[in-house]
Design a protein around this motif. Sequence first.
Motif, mmCIF file in Angstrom:
data_model
loop_
_atom_site.group_PDB
_atom_site.id
_atom_site.type_symbol
_atom_site.label_atom_id
_atom_site.label_comp_id
_atom_site.label_asym_id
_atom_site.label_seq_id
_atom_site.Cartn_x
_atom_site.Cartn_y
_atom_site.Cartn_z
ATOM 1 N N GLY A 142 0.791 -1.223 0.000
ATOM 2 C CA GLY A 142 0.000 0.000 0.000
ATOM 3 C C GLY A 142 0.821 1.270 0.000
ATOM 4 N N GLY A 143 0.179 2.335 -0.486
ATOM 5 C CA GLY A 143 0.846 3.623 -0.622
ATOM 6 C C GLY A 143 1.211 4.249 0.716
ATOM 7 N N SER A 144 0.430 3.955 1.765
ATOM 8 C CA SER A 144 0.749 4.512 3.084
ATOM 9 C C SER A 144 2.137 4.068 3.505
ATOM 10 N N MET A 145 2.440 2.801 3.221
ATOM 11 C CA MET A 145 3.747 2.273 3.577
ATOM 12 C C MET A 145 4.841 2.941 2.743
ATOM 13 N N SER A 146 4.569 3.178 1.467
ATOM 14 C CA SER A 146 5.564 3.843 0.616
ATOM 15 C C SER A 146 5.861 5.251 1.138
ATOM 16 N N PRO B 103 -12.025 -6.088 -2.594
ATOM 17 C CA PRO B 103 -12.515 -5.340 -1.436
ATOM 18 C C PRO B 103 -11.344 -4.717 -0.670
ATOM 19 N N SER B 104 -11.636 -3.663 0.063
ATOM 20 C CA SER B 104 -10.647 -3.062 0.956
ATOM 21 C C SER B 104 -11.360 -2.723 2.250
ATOM 22 N N LEU B 105 -10.655 -3.010 3.353
ATOM 23 C CA LEU B 105 -11.347 -3.021 4.653
ATOM 24 C C LEU B 105 -11.312 -1.721 5.437
ATOM 25 N N TYR B 106 -11.531 -0.563 4.824
ATOM 26 C CA TYR B 106 -11.586 0.593 5.717
ATOM 27 C C TYR B 106 -12.968 0.861 6.287
ATOM 28 N N THR B 107 -13.993 0.687 5.422
ATOM 29 C CA THR B 107 -15.340 1.008 5.904
ATOM 30 C C THR B 107 -16.295 -0.164 5.663
ATOM 31 N N TYR B 326 -12.876 12.387 4.463
ATOM 32 C CA TYR B 326 -13.450 11.889 3.215
ATOM 33 C C TYR B 326 -13.793 10.403 3.278
ATOM 34 N N LEU B 327 -13.243 9.708 4.299
ATOM 35 C CA LEU B 327 -13.453 8.266 4.370
ATOM 36 C C LEU B 327 -14.310 7.907 5.580
ATOM 37 N N VAL B 345 -2.567 1.392 10.269
ATOM 38 C CA VAL B 345 -1.638 2.363 9.699
ATOM 39 C C VAL B 345 -1.723 2.307 8.173
ATOM 40 N N GLN B 346 -2.209 1.181 7.652
ATOM 41 C CA GLN B 346 -2.454 1.092 6.215
ATOM 42 C C GLN B 346 -3.712 1.881 5.851
ATOM 43 N N CYS B 347 -3.889 2.168 4.558
ATOM 44 C CA CYS B 347 -5.162 2.730 4.104
ATOM 45 C C CYS B 347 -5.938 1.561 3.490
#
Lengths: 454, 454
Positions: A142-146, B103-107, B326-327, B345-347
């Motif tokens: 992921g970009g957060s890590m970058s 899928p991505s697990l933020y929301t 925004y999220l 810490v990831q997005c």
Amino acid sequence: IVDNDPLDDPPLDFAATESFLRQAMTMILEDAVCEWHPPEELKELLDLELRDGGESEARILELCRDAIRYSVKPTHPHFFNQLFAGLEPYSLVASFITEALKPSLYTYEVSPVFTLMENAVLKKLIQTVGWEEGGDGLFNAGGSMSNMYAMNLARYRHFPEIKELGNSAAPRLAVFTSQECHYSISKAAALMGIGTKNVFVVPSDKRGKMIPSALEEQIKSVKSEGGVPFIVNATAGTTVLGAFDPIDEIADICEKYKLWLHVDACWGGAVLMSNKHKLLMKGIHRVDSVAWNPHKMLMACLQCSAFLVRDKTRLLQRCHSARASYLFQQDKFYNLSYDTGDKSVQCSRKPDAFKFWLMWKALGASELEQRVDRALAMARYLADEITKREGFRLLMEVAPVVKERMMKKGSMMVGYQPHRGQANFFRMVVISPQVSRQDMDFVLDEIHSLGKDL
Amino acid sequence: IVDNDPLDDPPLDFAATESFLRQAMTMILEDAVCEWHPPEELKELLDLELRDGGESEARILELCRDAIRYSVKPTHPHFFNQLFAGLEPYSLVASFITEALKPSLYTYEVSPVFTLMENAVLKKLIQTVGWEEGGDGLFNAGGSMSNMYAMNLARYRHFPEIKELGNSAAPRLAVFTSQECHYSISKAAALMGIGTKNVFVVPSDKRGKMIPSALEEQIKSVKSEGGVPFIVNATAGTTVLGAFDPIDEIADICEKYKLWLHVDACWGGAVLMSNKHKLLMKGIHRVDSVAWNPHKMLMACLQCSAFLVRDKTRLLQRCHSARASYLFQQDKFYNLSYDTGDKSVQCSRKPDAFKFWLMWKALGASELEQRVDRALAMARYLADEITKREGFRLLMEVAPVVKERMMKKGSMMVGYQPHRGQANFFRMVVISPQVSRQDMDFVLDEIHSLGKDL
């Protein structure tokens, strides 16, 4: 040796499960529309509990079907909610291959093919950025890590002793980024022991671009108060407005004050593929590091996040290395520079570059360029249409209600947010070549239809 | 609007690529033996270069076939090189589904199904650990990240002001871990601004277990020199020797000095599934956090890494949150506690829990227990056989040569390393139910055969 479980025969016969895999595959490829349910209701619909006994293959297929049925499909043409969307079949095949082979990228010995492919993709991206003398990099989760890696390398270059001694032995470090930047900058500063209050937020103009003169003022001000600036983060494609910070002008300031310049181009990096639009990132060849996610506008499967660094002195390795003797033996029988694991803070690392490599192979740079051009043209079309339609500015204030209705109907997904004290607005993210002009019109009609009584 | 590229029709027709996907799938499922080549030779064999033009579907399938052919197969029964191996078909199907759905697990809104499944798996793992009042957690991109999260939570609990102000505003913090611990502890201390010299290495006994009295001595000594201890990392299943630190005794010391106790059970956590072996982790219910990777001994597909925390005061959220508007809109139409993104810490974050959820559903806890028991019995069988065979101690000194020969022959993969100044030795990692007693005998015969002339 174990009761009722002789060691003589393998209890898992993979060939026998092949038909199960094929059936599941058929199901995955079926199209399905999202079916929205609130959490408590969905819990009832899914049989979530994990039990002592196993279940039949037929039942497992049912559970898979339910998981697919009730999931939101970012792959659907009417999903405009995140900075990724659509489904790229070549990239998907690469994903399937990596899932089935289970490679991990620490050593050449364990992942010979994917190590070389990652190198090939990094080399191409570095050329595209324009670093004529080459560079280094890796793919991250992921970009957060970058963005965090950039901050760590910048810190290491300025104060290598912090790796051993920690920040408590160093002065108060300062990070600069625009008010429109991604939240990962702040998260990285918190995790890295730099502190969120040492992230200085530079004002942006009304289009969302960092104001270079404001950056210089802030750098001077922080220095006068005893802070030590060490990195500037510029954003190429901001999360909410899609703005591009003026890299060339920011680079002038970074050179003057000897600061590391990182560009978070996770979203906007794709414009580098386009001769028509790459001027948006003018000056990119001058920066120290770039985060670029081909899983966003270039549609590689999740996740595919490149971190690129211009340094040629093995900074990435020196900054992150721990030299574990059980993994990075020094008496190996091949060139150890192919063991990339010690460049990473992760241990197991997935070969995400392969997802982009395979689709590039299939499509070529020329098709990637056309897709970027088309997505930007589509966004322009939508913007023009909005100005023609009555009632669309007013609608902003009712975004949460319209959003709730579109989710419950399951017809489409568009994100909304407030911005700088203004009312909520819908953010349309246009990426996928599965999307046509008719879909743009559908979005506008649907928002109108969902909100006309409000 | 774009030259030669009308917006009216979607240029990507997914249905047309279905046959490509099916062909690729057939290929992935074929068995293949690893074919070893050194980097320069393999570069010639693979057509790595990324070009302007795309290539035909037939050519892309060839490239996929090459990628598979020349890759090492951790899924092969004779792969004993890493702490993961084998292929679990249910988990693989779950991987395929997540790759295809993106899928991505933020929301909750974007991943309703996988949010609930992650919750269900975390709840079950927390029960298994024995935290009767529950806890919190999430799945991470690898155990290194989980260990780092533990360190960050511990720091936040002791010094919440560091999140905003950074470590330069705090005293010199100290971490304690055994000399046999995983290198991620050191990497985390470097990245987090704590410093690798502030990681204090506690001696282990000859079996590889941390010596509790030595830990207490070190804590006292660091305190007397002005350092501030805040976390102890115990390891359940060390990387090289597979040793289990004595958690109960370490917990006594942590209670006495009010230190956070984290257990890196990435490898050994699986024994908690076994009534016969869970005593190896006696005292686990007393610790503050646990890292546990079901992708290791439990064979979920890579990556599947749980981070569990006993805290019930939203520490994970408070420590990591950035509250991006925004999220994580606060005016949503459902219970916001299902939006887990700000705990990370990831997005973007992948729904790795699903890979474990589906295989647990299919197998049940009882089958998972049997597999763990069987793997430990298999290791015992191998150990017994080694003591019976002549020449196996001597062979240690020739490990690099034997390793080179086994790689080039492609017959199997076993890792080797030196340990505490002793000669190189082979580390056998026995996990998969695809492995039988015959395979253990094969390994011994093969090592003998590869090294008999040395």
